[in-house]
Design a protein around this motif. Structure first.
Motif, PDB file in Angstrom:
ATOM      1  N   ASP A 138       5.697  -0.325 -24.756  1.00  0.00           N
ATOM      2  CA  ASP A 138       4.971   0.682 -23.995  1.00  0.00           C
ATOM      3  C   ASP A 138       5.505   2.076 -24.285  1.00  0.00           C
ATOM      4  OD1 ASP A 138       3.145  -0.967 -22.707  1.00  0.00           O
ATOM      5  OD2 ASP A 138       4.483  -1.364 -21.020  1.00  0.00           O
ATOM      6  N   LYS A 139       4.789   3.073 -23.786  1.00  0.00           N
ATOM      7  CA  LYS A 139       5.156   4.459 -24.050  1.00  0.00           C
ATOM      8  C   LYS A 139       6.451   4.865 -23.356  1.00  0.00           C
ATOM      9  CE  LYS A 139       2.752   8.735 -25.078  1.00  0.00           C
ATOM     10  NZ  LYS A 139       1.474   9.485 -24.993  1.00  0.00           N
ATOM     11  N   ASP A 140       6.960   4.009 -22.454  1.00  0.00           N
ATOM     12  CA  ASP A 140       8.251   4.315 -21.843  1.00  0.00           C
ATOM     13  C   ASP A 140       9.413   4.003 -22.778  1.00  0.00           C
ATOM     14  OD1 ASP A 140       8.320   1.556 -21.835  1.00  0.00           O
ATOM     15  OD2 ASP A 140       8.551   1.336 -19.673  1.00  0.00           O
ATOM     16  N   GLY A 141       9.091   3.412 -23.958  1.00  0.00           N
ATOM     17  CA  GLY A 141      10.133   3.091 -24.926  1.00  0.00           C
ATOM     18  C   GLY A 141      11.056   1.978 -24.479  1.00  0.00           C
ATOM     19  N   ASN A 142      10.622   1.201 -23.518  1.00  0.00           N
ATOM     20  CA  ASN A 142      11.511   0.188 -22.934  1.00  0.00           C
ATOM     21  C   ASN A 142      10.817  -1.145 -22.671  1.00  0.00           C
ATOM     22  OD1 ASN A 142      13.768  -0.974 -21.738  1.00  0.00           O
ATOM     23  ND2 ASN A 142      13.432  -0.003 -19.752  1.00  0.00           N
ATOM     24  N   THR A 143       9.603  -1.100 -22.153  1.00  0.00           N
ATOM     25  CA  THR A 143       8.907  -2.313 -21.733  1.00  0.00           C
ATOM     26  C   THR A 143       8.114  -2.930 -22.873  1.00  0.00           C
ATOM     27  OG1 THR A 143       8.661  -1.320 -19.541  1.00  0.00           O
ATOM     28  CG2 THR A 143       7.373  -3.294 -20.008  1.00  0.00           C
ATOM     29  N   ILE A 144       8.316  -4.214 -23.095  1.00  0.00           N
ATOM     30  CA  ILE A 144       7.568  -4.923 -24.144  1.00  0.00           C
ATOM     31  C   ILE A 144       6.162  -5.253 -23.644  1.00  0.00           C
ATOM     32  CG2 ILE A 144       7.419  -7.075 -25.448  1.00  0.00           C
ATOM     33  CD1 ILE A 144      10.382  -7.027 -25.788  1.00  0.00           C
ATOM     34  N   TYR A 145       5.181  -4.865 -24.447  1.00  0.00           N
ATOM     35  CA  TYR A 145       3.792  -5.135 -24.099  1.00  0.00           C
ATOM     36  C   TYR A 145       3.325  -6.468 -24.668  1.00  0.00           C
ATOM     37  CZ  TYR A 145      -1.272  -4.557 -23.805  1.00  0.00           C
ATOM     38  OH  TYR A 145      -2.608  -4.745 -23.534  1.00  0.00           O
ATOM     39  N   GLY A 146       3.775  -6.800 -25.873  1.00  0.00           N
ATOM     40  CA  GLY A 146       3.373  -8.055 -26.502  1.00  0.00           C
ATOM     41  C   GLY A 146       4.263  -8.367 -27.688  1.00  0.00           C
ATOM     42  N   ALA A 147       4.195  -9.596 -28.161  1.00  0.00           N
ATOM     43  CA  ALA A 147       5.027 -10.007 -29.288  1.00  0.00           C
ATOM     44  C   ALA A 147       4.303 -11.064 -30.110  1.00  0.00           C
ATOM     45  CB  ALA A 147       6.368 -10.549 -28.804  1.00  0.00           C
ATOM     46  N   TYR A 148       4.611 -11.077 -31.389  1.00  0.00           N
ATOM     47  CA  TYR A 148       4.062 -12.076 -32.312  1.00  0.00           C
ATOM     48  C   TYR A 148       5.192 -12.553 -33.213  1.00  0.00           C
ATOM     49  CZ  TYR A 148       1.736 -14.051 -36.389  1.00  0.00           C
ATOM     50  OH  TYR A 148       1.357 -14.888 -37.406  1.00  0.00           O
ATOM     51  N   PHE A 149       5.299 -13.869 -33.404  1.00  0.00           N
ATOM     52  CA  PHE A 149       6.335 -14.433 -34.267  1.00  0.00           C
ATOM     53  C   PHE A 149       5.707 -15.403 -35.268  1.00  0.00           C
ATOM     54  CE2 PHE A 149       8.379 -13.649 -30.119  1.00  0.00           C
ATOM     55  CZ  PHE A 149       9.333 -12.725 -30.504  1.00  0.00           C
ATOM     56  N   ALA A 150       6.303 -15.466 -36.457  1.00  0.00           N
ATOM     57  CA  ALA A 150       5.830 -16.391 -37.488  1.00  0.00           C
ATOM     58  C   ALA A 150       7.031 -16.908 -38.268  1.00  0.00           C
ATOM     59  CB  ALA A 150       4.832 -15.705 -38.416  1.00  0.00           C
ATOM     60  N   HIS A 151       6.798 -17.929 -39.068  1.00  0.00           N
ATOM     61  CA  HIS A 151       7.890 -18.552 -39.816  1.00  0.00           C
ATOM     62  C   HIS A 151       7.367 -19.094 -41.131  1.00  0.00           C
ATOM     63  CE1 HIS A 151       6.513 -22.733 -39.196  1.00  0.00           C
ATOM     64  NE2 HIS A 151       5.970 -22.225 -38.099  1.00  0.00           N
ATOM     65  N   GLN A 152       8.298 -19.397 -42.027  1.00  0.00           N
ATOM     66  CA  GLN A 152       7.915 -19.950 -43.318  1.00  0.00           C
ATOM     67  C   GLN A 152       8.014 -21.465 -43.349  1.00  0.00           C
ATOM     68  OE1 GLN A 152       9.050 -17.969 -47.120  1.00  0.00           O
ATOM     69  NE2 GLN A 152      10.132 -19.873 -47.574  1.00  0.00           N
ATOM     70  N   GLY A 153       9.033 -22.051 -42.700  1.00  0.00           N
ATOM     71  CA  GLY A 153       9.190 -23.492 -42.833  1.00  0.00           C
ATOM     72  C   GLY A 153       9.964 -24.154 -41.715  1.00  0.00           C
ATOM     73  N   GLU A 154       9.804 -23.651 -40.480  1.00  0.00           N
ATOM     74  CA  GLU A 154      10.514 -24.278 -39.368  1.00  0.00           C
ATOM     75  C   GLU A 154       9.878 -25.623 -39.010  1.00  0.00           C
ATOM     76  OE1 GLU A 154      13.517 -22.667 -38.243  1.00  0.00           O
ATOM     77  OE2 GLU A 154      12.838 -21.888 -40.169  1.00  0.00           O
ATOM     78  N   THR A 155      10.610 -26.468 -38.319  1.00  0.00           N
ATOM     79  CA  THR A 155      10.190 -27.842 -38.049  1.00  0.00           C
ATOM     80  C   THR A 155       9.019 -27.885 -37.064  1.00  0.00           C
ATOM     81  OG1 THR A 155      12.490 -28.535 -38.318  1.00  0.00           O
ATOM     82  CG2 THR A 155      10.970 -30.116 -37.316  1.00  0.00           C
ATOM     83  N   PRO A 156       7.898 -28.525 -37.450  1.00  0.00           N
ATOM     84  CA  PRO A 156       6.757 -28.643 -36.535  1.00  0.00           C
ATOM     85  C   PRO A 156       7.165 -29.303 -35.218  1.00  0.00           C
ATOM     86  CG  PRO A 156       6.130 -29.289 -38.753  1.00  0.00           C
ATOM     87  CD  PRO A 156       7.618 -29.113 -38.775  1.00  0.00           C
ATOM     88  N   GLY A 157       6.694 -28.755 -34.126  1.00  0.00           N
ATOM     89  CA  GLY A 157       7.007 -29.306 -32.810  1.00  0.00           C
ATOM     90  C   GLY A 157       8.342 -28.859 -32.261  1.00  0.00           C
ATOM     91  N   LEU A 158       9.170 -28.232 -33.115  1.00  0.00           N
ATOM     92  CA  LEU A 158      10.479 -27.742 -32.663  1.00  0.00           C
ATOM     93  C   LEU A 158      10.534 -26.233 -32.932  1.00  0.00           C
ATOM     94  CD1 LEU A 158      12.707 -30.693 -33.955  1.00  0.00           C
ATOM     95  CD2 LEU A 158      11.869 -30.297 -31.640  1.00  0.00           C
ATOM     96  N   GLY A 159      11.289 -25.823 -33.955  1.00  0.00           N
ATOM     97  CA  GLY A 159      11.411 -24.402 -34.233  1.00  0.00           C
ATOM     98  C   GLY A 159      10.088 -23.708 -34.518  1.00  0.00           C
ATOM     99  N   ALA A 160       9.133 -24.450 -35.072  1.00  0.00           N
ATOM    100  CA  ALA A 160       7.832 -23.856 -35.392  1.00  0.00           C
ATOM    101  C   ALA A 160       7.078 -23.387 -34.156  1.00  0.00           C
ATOM    102  CB  ALA A 160       6.979 -24.864 -36.164  1.00  0.00           C
ATOM    103  N   GLU A 161       7.535 -23.811 -32.974  1.00  0.00           N
ATOM    104  CA  GLU A 161       6.864 -23.425 -31.731  1.00  0.00           C
ATOM    105  C   GLU A 161       7.009 -21.939 -31.420  1.00  0.00           C
ATOM    106  OE1 GLU A 161       5.019 -25.815 -29.594  1.00  0.00           O
ATOM    107  OE2 GLU A 161       5.118 -26.530 -31.670  1.00  0.00           O
ATOM    108  N   ILE A 162       7.864 -21.231 -32.156  1.00  0.00           N
ATOM    109  CA  ILE A 162       7.996 -19.792 -31.889  1.00  0.00           C
ATOM    110  C   ILE A 162       6.685 -19.056 -32.137  1.00  0.00           C
ATOM    111  CG2 ILE A 162      10.466 -19.773 -32.415  1.00  0.00           C
ATOM    112  CD1 ILE A 162       9.717 -18.423 -35.114  1.00  0.00           C
TER     113      ILE A 162
END
Length: 233
Positions: A138-162
């Motif tokens: 946000d414009k306050d420079g502090n509050t997170i409005y949203g996030a997106y994460f991706a991966h190349q080869g994390e384990t399906p059902g485990l780390g890939a859940e990010i």
């Protein structure tokens, strides 16, 4: 020429290698432009996802142009760097450098209600390979409005859940600064809290290493933006 001779065999093999190499080079040249375009569109989709805007290959460019109203690159002092295109910065390489040497891209998003969000790219390492993402602030420079994460080869059902909303949605409303001190966002096992008072989200069950990778990625990627975030206030 005797087709059974060694000379014939060598010449024939050489010609075939040259022909195949030429065909492959030509094919790669033909595919380079559409491949580059697809990579760019995918990056636009990821940036839009961090501000909670859903898009696909058919409308990502249009939505990106509509909502991303400005882009620029800064240094760790929060000063703009001229002559560098934010979209073209290889952030995977930048996070390997000292904070003072990095080129730090900023993507400015203006939503329908007129509010502005600042999208920051992130890169790090999971259990099996690279992880990356974008976080909007946000414009306050502090509050997170949203996030997106991706991966190349994390384990399906485990780390890939990010990459799933059940994980990334936890970041909404979290704060990067506590009592004026940059803390980033911790990732803890359910029921645990960070000892330094930072705000936190629950780790992926069974994906502890990947979850901690996200924590380290966010801290390493966002820490150099401290002065920029403070200037927004």
């Amino acid at each position: 020429m005797n087709k059974q001779s060694n000379v014939y065999t060598i010449i024939y093999a050489s010609v075939m290698v040259i022909v195949v190499a030429a065909v492959l080079a030509y094919t790669a040249l033909l595919l380079k432009e559409p491949q580059t375009k697809n990579v760019e569109i995918d990056k636009m989709k990821q940036i839009l996802s961090s501000v909670n805007i859903a898009s696909d290959a058919t409308n990502a460019q249009e939505l990106y142009k509509k909502y991303i109203v400005n882009t620029y690159v800064i240094n760790a002092d929060g000063e703009k760097i001229d002559g560098v295109n934010a979209f073209d910065v290889n952030t995977a390489n930048q996070v390997k450098k000292a904070s003072s040497d990095r080129e730090l891209p900023v993507f400015v998003c203006r939503l329908e209600d007129g509010s502005e969000k600042y999208v920051i790219p992130m890169n790090g390492a999971g259990l099996w390979g690279p992880i990356w993402g974008y976080v909007s602030v946000d414009k306050d420079g502090n509050t997170i409005y949203g996030a997106y994460f991706a991966h190349q080869g994390e384990t399906p059902g485990l780390g890939a859940e990010i990459e799933k909303p059940m994980f990334s949605d936890q970041y909404k409303g979290k704060h990067l600064f506590i009592d004026g001190e940059f803390k980033s966002i911790a990732v803890e096992k359910k029921g645990q809290k960070p000892v330094d008072g930072a705000e936190y989200v629950d780790a992926i069950s069974g994906g502890t290493i990947t979850s901690k990778g996200v924590q380290d990625m966010m801290k390493n990627s966002l820490e150099p933006y401290q002065n920029f975030f403070k200037s927004l206030k």
